[in-house]
Design an enzyme around this catalytic site. Structure first.
Site, PDB file in Angstrom:
ATOM      1  N   ASP A   1       0.818  -1.248   0.002  1.00  0.00           N
ATOM      2  CA  ASP A   1      -0.071  -0.051   0.053  1.00  0.00           C
ATOM      3  C   ASP A   1       1.003   0.970  -0.096  1.00  0.00           C
ATOM      4  O   ASP A   1       0.591   2.229  -0.647  1.00  0.00           O
ATOM      5  CB  ASP A   1      -1.068   0.079   1.307  1.00  0.00           C
ATOM      6  CG  ASP A   1      -1.660  -1.275   1.333  1.00  0.00           C
ATOM      7  OD1 ASP A   1      -2.222  -2.108   0.381  1.00  0.00           O
ATOM      8  OD2 ASP A   1      -2.214  -1.627   2.582  1.00  0.00           O
TER       9      ASP A   1
HETATM   10  N1  LIG Z   1      12.873  -6.545   2.596  1.00  0.00           N
HETATM   11  C1  LIG Z   1      12.443  -5.584   1.755  1.00  0.00           C
HETATM   12  N2  LIG Z   1      13.400  -4.565   1.770  1.00  0.00           N
HETATM   13  C2  LIG Z   1      13.271  -3.342   1.143  1.00  0.00           C
HETATM   14  N3  LIG Z   1      12.206  -3.209   0.607  1.00  0.00           N
HETATM   15  C3  LIG Z   1      11.044  -3.926   0.703  1.00  0.00           C
HETATM   16  C4  LIG Z   1      11.349  -5.354   1.256  1.00  0.00           C
HETATM   17  N4  LIG Z   1      10.117  -5.744   1.202  1.00  0.00           N
HETATM   18  C5  LIG Z   1       9.395  -5.025   0.223  1.00  0.00           C
HETATM   19  N5  LIG Z   1       9.810  -3.974   0.083  1.00  0.00           N
HETATM   20  C6  LIG Z   1       9.323  -2.906  -0.799  1.00  0.00           C
HETATM   21  O1  LIG Z   1       7.934  -2.937  -0.581  1.00  0.00           O
HETATM   22  C7  LIG Z   1       7.315  -3.103  -1.918  1.00  0.00           C
HETATM   23  C8  LIG Z   1       6.069  -3.562  -1.714  1.00  0.00           C
HETATM   24  O2  LIG Z   1       6.364  -5.191  -1.046  1.00  0.00           O
HETATM   25  P1  LIG Z   1       5.549  -6.556  -1.773  1.00  0.00           P
HETATM   26  O3  LIG Z   1       6.408  -6.537  -3.180  1.00  0.00           O
HETATM   27  O4  LIG Z   1       5.845  -7.303  -0.604  1.00  0.00           O
HETATM   28  O5  LIG Z   1       4.165  -6.031  -1.843  1.00  0.00           O
HETATM   29  P2  LIG Z   1       2.783  -6.748  -1.759  1.00  0.00           P
HETATM   30  O6  LIG Z   1       3.132  -8.274  -1.771  1.00  0.00           O
HETATM   31  O7  LIG Z   1       1.737  -6.037  -2.519  1.00  0.00           O
HETATM   32  O8  LIG Z   1       2.544  -6.144  -0.083  1.00  0.00           O
HETATM   33  P3  LIG Z   1       1.369  -6.079   0.804  1.00  0.00           P
HETATM   34  O9  LIG Z   1       1.542  -7.657   1.266  1.00  0.00           O
HETATM   35  O10 LIG Z   1       1.756  -4.963   1.578  1.00  0.00           O
HETATM   36  O11 LIG Z   1       0.143  -6.233  -0.246  1.00  0.00           O
HETATM   37  C9  LIG Z   1       8.299  -3.793  -2.625  1.00  0.00           C
HETATM   38  O12 LIG Z   1       8.218  -3.386  -4.183  1.00  0.00           O
HETATM   39  C10 LIG Z   1       9.581  -3.158  -2.090  1.00  0.00           C
HETATM   40  O13 LIG Z   1       9.641  -1.651  -2.686  1.00  0.00           O
END
Ligand SMILES: Nc1ncnc2c1ncn2[C@@H]1O[C@H](COP(=O)(O)OP(=O)(O)OP(=O)(O)O)[C@@H](O)[C@H]1O
Ligand SMILES: [Mg+2]
Length: 314
Positions: free
Chosen positions: A263
């Site tokens: 988000d």
């Molecule tokens: N361990 C990490 N270190 C740095 N940045 C991270 C990390 N984990 C997530 N992010 C950042 O957060 C963004 C979104 O995380 P993710 O890819 O897990 O999205 P999501 O699966 O949609 O998450 P959510 O479960 O919040 O919906 C990533 O594109 C990255 O920029």
């Protein structure tokens, strides 16, 4: 169509209107997650306002974007908490329907000592949001309409109806697993109107059935999406508009809690779109706001304010 209320007049009141489920997140720490016929006990409790589009709306408002919200709450303690949080953050609540009956949405999370979690969603009145309750003129004139998922069909219909009624508003969608699972055909009326689709790798595969995010993104662009941003967790993001593509490394930070990372990413990315940044800059902004979010516990606590953004992003 109803006439605008006093104070609603004029188009362009909002840069972004967000539209998705509104939930209070209740997180219980437990000794262990109970199975059927088992008993566990609670060792800690936190409660905070949440909902994917709602978290993104707060992130946008903190970055100085004029943001409105469409959703539904009940006249209960949780509904008050959700609305108060928006007011404190400067998110307009004029599009939120307040139901006299029923209960507001709640997500109950149970987290054990290993960090494993079990989630139960009570959609409450979110799923009673009727297409006729959504005021088209609230979002008319907005630059972007950002959609996230509901569990039920009624609010999904309401979103499709709104998108159809607003041909001049740019639509962005984060389907989450819930909408991705509905499959491409079900989502098509929204997807083909999408300016930008923001989703993670697993959701992209669920939605398109295609292995590999480059190919998945290409499929979506062939279906009329202008921009695809694939969130890759600890690997950053992949963004493309069919002409350019960028695989952007994440910011290396001490991760405290990844709740709401996606988000927060959406807030940064959308801020970039609203301020006419380049595609690459939008991806960098998404990674940046997400990295600030995960440095603090909770989905909203780390979301940066405009003055905290490095000057290259402003
Ligand atoms: N361990 C990490 N270190 C740095 N940045 C991270 C990390 N984990 C997530 N992010 C950042 O957060 C963004 C979104 O995380 P993710 O890819 O897990 O999205 P999501 O699966 O949609 O998450 P959510 O479960 O919040 O919906 C990533 O594109 C990255 O920029
Ligand atoms: Mg997500």
């Amino acid at each position: 169509m109803r006439l605008a209320k006093h104070g609603d007049e004029g188009s362009g009141r909002f840069e972004v209107v967000c539209f998705g489920a509104l939930n209070v997140d209740r997180l219980y720490k437990v000794n262990r997650i109970a199975g059927a016929d088992e008993e566990s006990y609670i060792t800690g409790f936190t409660e905070c306002p949440g909902g994917s589009a709602a978290n993104t709306a707060v992130g946008l408002a903190r970055l100085g974007v004029k943001t409105g919200y469409i959703g539904k709450v009940a006249k209960d303690r949780e509904g008050t908490l959700l609305l108060e949080a928006f007011r404190c953050e400067g998110v307009d609540t004029g599009g939120v329907v307040i139901s006299e009956r029923g209960r507001s949405g709640v997500v109950m999370g149970y987290v054990d000592t290993e960090g494993e979690r079990a989630l139960y969603v009570d959609p409450g009145v979110n799923d009673l949001l009727d297409p006729d309750e959504v005021k088209v003129e609230y979002a008319a004139g907005a630059e972007f309409l950002h959609l996230t998922s509901f569990i039920g069909d009624r609010p999904f219909e309401a979103q499709k109806r709104l998108v159809e009624a607003l041909p001049d508003v740019k639509v962005t969608l984060d389907p989450g697993a819930l909408y991705a699972r509905r499959g491409f055909e079900a989502l098509k009326p929204i997807v083909e109107r999408c300016y930008a689709l923001l989703l993670n790798e697993a959701e992209l595969k669920l939605l398109t059935g295609i292995e590999g995010y480059v190919e998945g993104a290409k499929f979506l662009m062939d279906e009329g999406v202008d921009v695809v941003a694939v969130k890759l967790g600890g690997r950053g993001c992949y963004v493309t508009d069919g002409t350019e593509e960028h695989l952007i490394k994440p910011y290396i930070v001490d991760v405290v809690d990844t709740t709401g990372a996606g988000d927060a990413f959406n807030a940064g990315f959308l801020y970039g779109l609203v301020r006419n940044k380049t595609l690459k800059m939008c991806g960098l902004l998404g990674n940046y706001t997400a990295s600030r979010c995960i440095m603090k516990a909770g989905a909203r606590n780390g979301l940066p304010r405009l003055r905290e953004l490095p000057s290259r992003f402003r």
